[in-house]
Design a protein around this motif. Structure first.
Motif, PDB file in Angstrom:
ATOM      1  N   ARG A 252      81.082  -2.845  92.332  1.00 46.81           N
ATOM      2  CA  ARG A 252      81.755  -4.086  92.744  1.00 46.81           C
ATOM      3  C   ARG A 252      82.678  -3.827  93.930  1.00 46.81           C
ATOM      4  O   ARG A 252      82.710  -4.563  94.893  1.00 46.81           O
ATOM      5  CB  ARG A 252      82.566  -4.693  91.584  1.00 46.81           C
TER       6      ARG A 252
ATOM      7  N   ARG B 235      71.967 -13.011  81.163  1.00 44.91           N
ATOM      8  CA  ARG B 235      72.787 -12.798  82.364  1.00 44.91           C
ATOM      9  C   ARG B 235      74.063 -13.631  82.334  1.00 44.91           C
ATOM     10  O   ARG B 235      75.128 -13.157  82.717  1.00 44.91           O
ATOM     11  CB  ARG B 235      71.955 -13.095  83.614  1.00 44.91           C
TER      12      ARG B 235
ATOM     13  N   ASP C  54      82.008 -14.225  92.008  1.00 49.18           N
ATOM     14  CA  ASP C  54      83.443 -13.929  92.130  1.00 49.18           C
ATOM     15  C   ASP C  54      83.935 -14.185  93.549  1.00 49.18           C
ATOM     16  O   ASP C  54      84.925 -13.615  93.980  1.00 49.18           O
ATOM     17  CB  ASP C  54      83.698 -12.452  91.779  1.00 49.18           C
TER      18      ASP C  54
ATOM     19  N   ARG D 288      71.489  -7.032  93.764  1.00 51.68           N
ATOM     20  CA  ARG D 288      70.092  -6.723  93.443  1.00 51.68           C
ATOM     21  C   ARG D 288      69.609  -5.504  94.237  1.00 51.68           C
ATOM     22  O   ARG D 288      68.878  -4.651  93.716  1.00 51.68           O
ATOM     23  CB  ARG D 288      69.202  -7.939  93.745  1.00 51.68           C
TER      24      ARG D 288
ATOM     25  N   ARG E 110      82.089  -9.960  81.377  1.00 51.09           N
ATOM     26  CA  ARG E 110      82.441  -8.599  81.808  1.00 51.09           C
ATOM     27  C   ARG E 110      83.943  -8.539  82.119  1.00 51.09           C
ATOM     28  O   ARG E 110      84.556  -9.568  82.445  1.00 51.09           O
ATOM     29  CB  ARG E 110      81.599  -8.178  83.017  1.00 51.09           C
TER      30      ARG E 110
HETATM   31  O1   DC Z   1      72.725 -14.807  92.206  1.00 48.99           O
HETATM   32  P1   DC Z   1      71.750 -13.829  91.519  1.00 48.99           P
HETATM   33  O2   DC Z   1      71.198 -14.344  90.230  1.00 48.99           O
HETATM   34  O3   DC Z   1      70.692 -13.344  92.436  1.00 48.99           O
HETATM   35  O4   DC Z   1      72.684 -12.576  91.171  1.00 48.99           O
HETATM   36  C1   DC Z   1      72.176 -11.450  90.517  1.00 48.99           C
HETATM   37  C2   DC Z   1      73.236 -10.802  89.651  1.00 48.99           C
HETATM   38  O5   DC Z   1      74.256 -10.249  90.486  1.00 48.99           O
HETATM   39  C3   DC Z   1      73.939 -11.718  88.664  1.00 48.99           C
HETATM   40  O6   DC Z   1      73.380 -11.616  87.389  1.00 48.99           O
HETATM   41  C4   DC Z   1      75.355 -11.218  88.645  1.00 48.99           C
HETATM   42  C5   DC Z   1      75.526 -10.380  89.864  1.00 48.99           C
HETATM   43  N1   DC Z   1      76.470 -10.917  90.842  1.00 48.99           N
HETATM   44  C6   DC Z   1      77.787 -10.645  90.669  1.00 48.99           C
HETATM   45  O7   DC Z   1      78.167 -10.010  89.680  1.00 48.99           O
HETATM   46  N2   DC Z   1      78.700 -11.038  91.600  1.00 48.99           N
HETATM   47  C7   DC Z   1      78.306 -11.733  92.667  1.00 48.99           C
HETATM   48  N3   DC Z   1      79.217 -12.114  93.580  1.00 48.99           N
HETATM   49  C8   DC Z   1      76.944 -12.052  92.856  1.00 48.99           C
HETATM   50  C9   DC Z   1      76.048 -11.648  91.905  1.00 48.99           C
END
Ligand code: DC
Length: 247
Positions: free
Chosen positions: A131, A202, A153, A62, A209
């Motif tokens: 990432r 989401r 992940d 975020r 993905r």
């Molecule tokens: O947990 P959250 O809803 O605050 O996470 C926000 C976004 O971040 C979620 O839609 C996917 C991404 N995310 C991710 O791809 N890998 C992670 N380890 C944590 C979050």
């Protein structure tokens, strides 16, 4: 440290023995699941009782999203995104029992929870250089152990050798209700159907993905939180972790 409500303290009194034993281990725990599945609350509560650090990896995605948005970076331009990543420094501080996310030393906790960031974050989390940048940061944060990290992940990519892995789920109705209540309490003007649509959107991006999709690691324990309250969720997880460590 967070403070646990009295009801939660009561719910875990039967697993106090397990908690005391687990505290000494300084465990590295990976906790994955969909948005609003209960994983953030569970991660905070486990960090409190096991006296380990909680890292909310979603907050890191975020924060990067906020930076890219505020700097008008085109999210379809990987090179432009890559270029600015080294300008971003993310850290966490516990203030009055609440974890606050900082970006470049400015508190951004409220901004990163806005609807705008929620709309863009799944897209940002499909960008491979983002990432890679965040996975490196996440590994640094856990170098000395004693960490519970929640995300999508963590058990599959970030810490494939975590001491314990949990995979948390809940029904879409329950997740919508939880997220809606959370946003309304924060004073946001939003309908349940908007919340539900955002969660579905989401879920779809997170699970489909190409780079590091959300999935349960083969060796993760599945915990369905739909019918569990906060105390039950915590007590059950402690039992799972304890049994796993002493298997
Ligand atoms: O947990 P959250 O809803 O605050 O996470 C926000 C976004 O971040 C979620 O839609 C996917 C991404 N995310 C991710 O791809 N890998 C992670 N380890 C944590 C979050």
């Amino acid at each position: 440290m967070y403070l646990l409500p009295h009801g939660v303290v009561l719910a875990i009194r039967l697993v106090n023995h397990e908690i005391n034993k687990l505290r000494k281990k300084r465990l590295l725990i990976a906790l994955d699941g969909h948005s609003s599945s209960g994983k953030s609350t569970l991660a905070k509560d486990l960090s409190t009782v096991l006296e380990i650090t909680h890292v909310d990896s979603g907050a890191m995605y975020r924060a990067v999203t906020l930076y890219l948005h505020e700097h008008n970076i085109n999210l379809d331009d990987d090179l432009a995104c890559q270029k600015v990543l080294n300008e971003i420094e993310i850290s966490f501080e516990i203030i009055d029992g609440v974890s606050i996310t900082f970006m470049n030393e400015i508190a951004v906790e409220d901004k990163i929870r806005s609807m705008k960031v929620s709309e863009l974050v799944s897209k940002v989390s499909t960008i491979s250089c983002v990432r890679k940048f965040l996975v490196d940061e996440q590994r640094k944060l856990a170098e000395s152990g004693g960490v519970i990290m929640d995300g999508r992940d963590i058990g599959t990519v970030v810490f494939p050798h975590a001491d314990v892995k949990l995979y948390v789920t809940a029904s879409l109705d329950i997740r919508t209700e939880r997220r809606y209540t959370e946003l309304i309490e924060k004073g946001m003007n939003i309908s349940k159907s908007e919340v539900r649509d955002n969660l579905l959107m989401r879920d779809n991006i997170d699970s489909n993905r190409t780079d590091s999709p959300l999935r349960k690691a083969d060796d993760a324990y599945h915990l369905d939180t739909s019918d569990l309250d906060r105390g039950e969720m915590l007590a059950k997880s402690i039992q799972i972790i304890y049994n796993h460590i002493n298997r």
